[in-house]
Design a protein around this motif. Structure first.
Motif, PDB file in Angstrom:
ATOM      1  N   VAL A 182      70.679-121.357 -48.898  1.00 28.60           N
ATOM      2  CA  VAL A 182      70.092-122.805 -48.367  1.00 28.60           C
ATOM      3  C   VAL A 182      70.978-123.822 -48.178  1.00 28.60           C
ATOM      4  CG1 VAL A 182      68.046-121.363 -47.676  1.00 28.60           C
ATOM      5  CG2 VAL A 182      68.243-123.724 -49.432  1.00 28.60           C
ATOM      6  N   GLU A 183      71.571-124.318 -49.554  1.00 22.32           N
ATOM      7  CA  GLU A 183      72.539-125.265 -50.042  1.00 22.32           C
ATOM      8  C   GLU A 183      72.938-124.878 -51.474  1.00 22.32           C
ATOM      9  OE1 GLU A 183      70.769-129.568 -48.727  1.00 22.32           O
ATOM     10  OE2 GLU A 183      71.268-129.647 -50.555  1.00 22.32           O
ATOM     11  N   LEU A 184      74.382-126.049 -51.317  1.00 18.13           N
ATOM     12  CA  LEU A 184      75.130-125.357 -52.961  1.00 18.13           C
ATOM     13  C   LEU A 184      76.304-126.734 -53.060  1.00 18.13           C
ATOM     14  CD1 LEU A 184      77.424-122.687 -51.215  1.00 18.13           C
ATOM     15  CD2 LEU A 184      75.220-122.280 -53.022  1.00 18.13           C
ATOM     16  N   GLY A 185      76.301-126.939 -53.151  1.00 17.43           N
ATOM     17  CA  GLY A 185      76.658-128.513 -54.809  1.00 17.43           C
ATOM     18  C   GLY A 185      77.902-128.464 -53.843  1.00 17.43           C
ATOM     19  N   SER A 186      78.346-129.112 -53.602  1.00 13.18           N
ATOM     20  CA  SER A 186      80.121-128.970 -53.816  1.00 13.18           C
ATOM     21  C   SER A 186      81.315-128.498 -54.595  1.00 13.18           C
ATOM     22  CB  SER A 186      80.952-130.401 -53.715  1.00 13.18           C
ATOM     23  OG  SER A 186      80.608-131.164 -55.340  1.00 13.18           O
ATOM     24  N   GLU A 187      80.657-128.379 -56.276  1.00 11.58           N
ATOM     25  CA  GLU A 187      81.888-127.405 -56.867  1.00 11.58           C
ATOM     26  C   GLU A 187      81.186-125.874 -56.933  1.00 11.58           C
ATOM     27  OE1 GLU A 187      82.023-129.718 -60.426  1.00 11.58           O
ATOM     28  OE2 GLU A 187      81.970-131.975 -59.279  1.00 11.58           O
ATOM     29  N   VAL A 188      80.419-125.696 -55.862  1.00 11.11           N
ATOM     30  CA  VAL A 188      79.148-124.463 -56.256  1.00 11.11           C
ATOM     31  C   VAL A 188      80.745-123.118 -55.764  1.00 11.11           C
ATOM     32  CG1 VAL A 188      77.773-122.489 -55.404  1.00 11.11           C
ATOM     33  CG2 VAL A 188      77.345-124.750 -56.485  1.00 11.11           C
ATOM     34  N   LYS A 189      81.251-122.056 -56.094  1.00  9.89           N
ATOM     35  CA  LYS A 189      82.148-121.826 -55.360  1.00  9.89           C
ATOM     36  C   LYS A 189      81.214-119.959 -55.700  1.00  9.89           C
ATOM     37  CE  LYS A 189      84.897-125.068 -55.248  1.00  9.89           C
ATOM     38  NZ  LYS A 189      84.843-125.647 -53.718  1.00  9.89           N
ATOM     39  N   LYS A 190      81.106-119.697 -56.090  1.00  9.89           N
ATOM     40  CA  LYS A 190      80.745-118.260 -56.223  1.00  9.89           C
ATOM     41  C   LYS A 190      79.438-117.940 -55.411  1.00  9.89           C
ATOM     42  CE  LYS A 190      78.732-117.239 -59.897  1.00  9.89           C
ATOM     43  NZ  LYS A 190      77.513-116.743 -61.333  1.00  9.89           N
ATOM     44  N   PHE A 191      78.483-118.506 -54.696  1.00  7.90           N
ATOM     45  CA  PHE A 191      77.797-118.402 -53.873  1.00  7.90           C
ATOM     46  C   PHE A 191      78.190-118.780 -52.510  1.00  7.90           C
ATOM     47  CE2 PHE A 191      76.038-118.243 -57.927  1.00  7.90           C
ATOM     48  CZ  PHE A 191      75.328-117.123 -57.772  1.00  7.90           C
ATOM     49  N   ARG A 192      77.140-118.526 -51.707  1.00  8.02           N
ATOM     50  CA  ARG A 192      77.384-118.854 -50.276  1.00  8.02           C
ATOM     51  C   ARG A 192      75.920-118.986 -49.635  1.00  8.02           C
ATOM     52  NH1 ARG A 192      82.942-115.319 -47.290  1.00  8.02           N
ATOM     53  NH2 ARG A 192      84.809-115.921 -48.651  1.00  8.02           N
ATOM     54  N   VAL A 193      76.066-119.858 -48.599  1.00  6.99           N
ATOM     55  CA  VAL A 193      74.590-119.480 -47.393  1.00  6.99           C
ATOM     56  C   VAL A 193      74.433-118.580 -47.193  1.00  6.99           C
ATOM     57  CG1 VAL A 193      73.765-121.066 -45.918  1.00  6.99           C
ATOM     58  CG2 VAL A 193      74.662-122.683 -46.798  1.00  6.99           C
ATOM     59  N   GLY A 194      73.790-118.011 -47.003  1.00  4.21           N
ATOM     60  CA  GLY A 194      72.635-116.732 -46.854  1.00  4.21           C
ATOM     61  C   GLY A 194      72.741-115.770 -48.045  1.00  4.21           C
ATOM     62  N   ASP A 195      72.958-115.853 -48.801  1.00  8.76           N
ATOM     63  CA  ASP A 195      73.682-115.599 -49.797  1.00  8.76           C
ATOM     64  C   ASP A 195      72.206-115.005 -50.776  1.00  8.76           C
ATOM     65  OD1 ASP A 195      76.205-114.522 -49.929  1.00  8.76           O
ATOM     66  OD2 ASP A 195      76.646-115.143 -51.142  1.00  8.76           O
ATOM     67  N   LEU A 196      72.079-112.942 -50.614  1.00  7.27           N
ATOM     68  CA  LEU A 196      70.518-112.860 -51.398  1.00  7.27           C
ATOM     69  C   LEU A 196      70.928-113.030 -53.550  1.00  7.27           C
ATOM     70  CD1 LEU A 196      67.948-112.130 -50.747  1.00  7.27           C
ATOM     71  CD2 LEU A 196      68.687-110.274 -51.554  1.00  7.27           C
ATOM     72  N   VAL A 197      69.889-114.387 -54.070  1.00  6.38           N
ATOM     73  CA  VAL A 197      70.127-114.860 -55.773  1.00  6.38           C
ATOM     74  C   VAL A 197      69.129-114.178 -56.554  1.00  6.38           C
ATOM     75  CG1 VAL A 197      72.388-115.879 -55.271  1.00  6.38           C
ATOM     76  CG2 VAL A 197      69.984-117.016 -55.275  1.00  6.38           C
ATOM     77  N   GLY A 198      69.010-114.173 -57.200  1.00  4.99           N
ATOM     78  CA  GLY A 198      67.874-114.208 -58.220  1.00  4.99           C
ATOM     79  C   GLY A 198      67.935-115.541 -59.669  1.00  4.99           C
ATOM     80  N   VAL A 199      67.412-115.359 -59.613  1.00  8.96           N
ATOM     81  CA  VAL A 199      67.387-116.463 -60.977  1.00  8.96           C
ATOM     82  C   VAL A 199      65.607-116.029 -62.012  1.00  8.96           C
ATOM     83  CG1 VAL A 199      65.585-119.137 -61.848  1.00  8.96           C
ATOM     84  CG2 VAL A 199      67.370-118.268 -59.910  1.00  8.96           C
ATOM     85  N   GLY A 200      66.118-115.953 -63.467  1.00  7.88           N
ATOM     86  CA  GLY A 200      65.182-115.812 -64.204  1.00  7.88           C
ATOM     87  C   GLY A 200      64.078-116.378 -64.940  1.00  7.88           C
ATOM     88  N   CYS A 201      64.000-116.704 -66.412  1.00  3.87           N
ATOM     89  CA  CYS A 201      63.676-117.142 -67.460  1.00  3.87           C
ATOM     90  C   CYS A 201      63.656-118.389 -67.498  1.00  3.87           C
ATOM     91  CB  CYS A 201      63.203-116.554 -68.885  1.00  3.87           C
ATOM     92  SG  CYS A 201      62.198-115.094 -68.180  1.00  3.87           S
ATOM     93  N   ILE A 202      65.278-119.079 -67.400  1.00  3.32           N
ATOM     94  CA  ILE A 202      65.222-119.910 -68.032  1.00  3.32           C
ATOM     95  C   ILE A 202      66.603-120.353 -67.020  1.00  3.32           C
ATOM     96  CG2 ILE A 202      65.584-119.332 -70.463  1.00  3.32           C
ATOM     97  CD1 ILE A 202      68.704-118.849 -70.192  1.00  3.32           C
ATOM     98  N   VAL A 203      66.684-121.573 -66.719  1.00  5.71           N
ATOM     99  CA  VAL A 203      67.469-122.471 -65.853  1.00  5.71           C
ATOM    100  C   VAL A 203      68.115-123.382 -66.197  1.00  5.71           C
ATOM    101  CG1 VAL A 203      65.805-121.337 -63.941  1.00  5.71           C
ATOM    102  CG2 VAL A 203      65.682-124.288 -65.471  1.00  5.71           C
TER     103      VAL A 203
END
Length: 372
Positions: A72-93
């Motif tokens: 729903v929101e991206l930092g200014s240096e994020v290039k690999k994702f776009r708003v609306g993309d379906l993504v996953g997060v696992g055990c570490i951040v």
């Protein structure tokens, strides 16, 4: 600085009982991705942490580390994702990014990893997991969900799936049919069976009772079923397996399972057992056998298991429930009363804030709060 308000369910003491909780997300940084949580898997490690059985839990604790969401929101240096993309997060951040494991794309072994739950970010903010409406995560620790993989199916792969895939990956491409043992048939175990079969291995499920025999053979497609409490069956299977993937998250002596391995066989422990495991050194020495451990998987391997699943058209066996059922889900999980993984429909749930008011199940990222 604190960011938008989010809503979830948290444990507040060692009882592990979850109840509604509101909190503030951290500010979205230049390389951060903000996501609305859609689904989240329910894992034994969540329960251990909720009860302060492993590590040292900081309360209130919002569990959940098998997270599928929508950007729903991206930092200014994020290039690999776009708003609306379906993504996953696992055990570490998070990790240091500089040590040998980090430089070798094995960041899960970094001595300074930041876990998705019960961890502290580099800016001092405390992590909340996926039993919540939204998260902010550094882009390095976000993976893309393939288009032909349903989000509720993807969720268990982000911990349980990659936990099985990472150690089994070493056996891919063998010039013979390997004889595999999968010890335990829960969330990780059932995915281990599916992965090993997809790799072409002959799979034996090992369980303490006969009650999951039909599920193992008829539903998951295992080749054999072995009851570990049956001495005659265990003796008949001695020296028959090339490896065993041990997925049991409770205390169990290892000696009887080591007897199942061939010379040079390997027993791989992947479950976070809260008590020390036991074995006799002679059981290793006389068969040149090995006990190894494996901790989840790398970010590359997490992406790989998602693509492996989608490419081969594999199916996770899940029971999707709403957030208000989560305490009951943990009770049933402890009794092994689930086939085979609970997944929370977070976006489809009504989350309560601390004052008890209902949160609407629509997302409006133009508002100051992240709501479901």
């Amino acid at each position: 600085m604190e960011g938008r308000k989010a809503f979830g369910w948290a444990a507040r003491d060692t009882s592990g009982i979850l109840s509604p909780f509101s909190f503030n997300l951290r500010e979205t940084g230049a390389e951060d991705v903000m996501l609305k949580v859609l689904y989240c898997g329910v894992d034994h490690t969540d329960l251990h942490q909720m009860r302060n059985e492993i590590h040292s839990t900081n309360y209130p604790l919002v569990p959940g580390h098998e997270i599928v969401g929508e950007v729903v929101e991206l930092g200014s240096e994020v290039k690999k994702f776009r708003v609306g993309d379906l993504v996953g997060v696992g055990c570490i951040v998070g990790s240091c990014g500089e040590c040998s494991p980090c430089q070798s794309n094995m960041e899960q072994y970094c001595p300074n990893i930041i876990p998705t739950i019960n961890g502290t970010n580099k800016d001092g903010s405390f992590n909340r997991g996926g039993f919540s409406s939204a998260m902010v995560v550094h882009q390095r620790f976000v993976v893309r969900i393939p288009e032909n993989l349903a989000p509720d199916q993807a969720a268990p792969l982000l911990c349980a799936g990659v936990t099985a895939y990472s150690p089994l990956k070493q056996f891919m491409g063998s010039n013979r049919v390997l004889r595999a043992g999968i010890l335990g048939l829960g969330g990780v175990g059932h995915l281990g069976v599916i992965i090993a079969k997809a790799m072409g291995h002959h799979v034996t499920v090992i369980s303490s009772s006969d009650k999951k025999r039909q599920e193992a053979l008829d539903i998951l497609g295992a080749d054999a079923f072995l009851v570990s409490s049956n001495a005659a069956e265990m003796e008949g299977a001695a020296n028959s397996l090339d490896y065993i993937l041990d997925t049991v998250p409770a205390f169990h002596p290892l000696g009887s399972y080591l007897s199942l391995l061939t010379v040079d066989g390997k027993l791989i422990v992947v479950a976070a057992v809260p008590k020390p495991l036991q074995f006799d050194a002679v059981d290793l020495i006389l068969g040149k056998k090995a006990i190894a451990g494996s901790f989840i998987g790398s970010m590359d391997e997490t992406q790989e298991i998602l693509e492996f699943w989608a490419e081969k058209g594999l199916k996770s066996f899940t029971e999707v429930v709403k957030m208000d059922y989560v305490n009951k889900a943990f009770e049933r999980m402890e009794r092994n009363d689930v086939r085979f993984r609970f997944v929370l429909d977070v976006a489809g749930s009504n989350l309560d804030d601390q004052d008890g008011s209902k949160i609407n199940t629509t997302a409006d990222i133009n508002h100051c709060d992240i709501i479901l």
